[in-house]
Design a protein around this motif. Structure first.
Motif, short mmCIF file in Angstrom:
data_model
loop_
_atom_site.label_atom_id
_atom_site.label_comp_id
_atom_site.label_asym_id
_atom_site.label_seq_id
_atom_site.Cartn_x
_atom_site.Cartn_y
_atom_site.Cartn_z
N TYR A 1 0.87 -1.16 0.07
CA TYR A 1 0.15 0.12 0.05
C TYR A 1 0.86 1.24 -0.06
CZ TYR A 1 -3.96 -2.86 0.99
OH TYR A 1 -5.14 -3.94 0.81
N PHE A 2 2.13 1.39 0.58
CA PHE A 2 2.73 2.50 0.60
C PHE A 2 3.39 2.82 -0.66
CE2 PHE A 2 3.37 1.08 5.06
CZ PHE A 2 3.16 2.18 5.84
N GLN B 1 -2.13 6.11 4.72
CA GLN B 1 -0.56 5.85 5.22
C GLN B 1 -0.50 6.03 6.74
OE1 GLN B 1 2.14 8.22 2.97
NE2 GLN B 1 3.28 8.65 4.92
N TRP C 1 -1.78 2.97 8.72
CA TRP C 1 -0.57 1.80 8.58
C TRP C 1 0.52 2.12 9.61
CZ3 TRP C 1 0.22 -2.91 6.78
CH2 TRP C 1 -0.73 -3.34 5.72
N ARG D 1 -0.83 1.67 13.40
CA ARG D 1 -0.81 0.09 13.34
C ARG D 1 0.61 -0.50 13.90
NH1 ARG D 1 -5.23 1.45 14.13
NH2 ARG D 1 -7.08 0.63 13.34
N ILE D 2 1.59 0.05 13.00
CA ILE D 2 3.18 -0.56 13.19
C ILE D 2 3.41 -0.07 14.57
CG2 ILE D 2 5.40 -0.05 12.23
CD1 ILE D 2 4.12 -0.05 9.51
#
Length: 66
Positions: free
Chosen positions: A25-26, A36, A39, A42-43
């Motif tokens: 996705y990035f 973005q 994500w 979440r990371i």
């Protein structure tokens, strides 16, 4: 030929390690800021403290990119 370079999407928080996203996705052209950030969140929730980069490709040389 397209040349790869690393694009920083989130700086480190307390670790000198780096996570590099190569595909996904990035890397999509239609990747929005909201997705973005989701994500990145979440990371970080998973405990990652290092920098987050993704590999981009362009027709210019990587030396011209920050």
């Amino acid at each position: 030929m397209d040349e790869p370079y690393l694009a920083l999407i989130d700086p480190c928080q307390s670790s000198s390690e780096a996570l590099i996203v190569i595909r996904g996705y990035f890397c999509e052209d239609n990747f929005t800021t909201n997705i973005q950030q989701l994500w990145i969140d979440r990371i970080r929730q998973a405990g990652w403290k290092g920098s987050i980069y993704y590999v981009k490709f362009c027709k210019e040389t990587w030396r011209q990119h920050p």
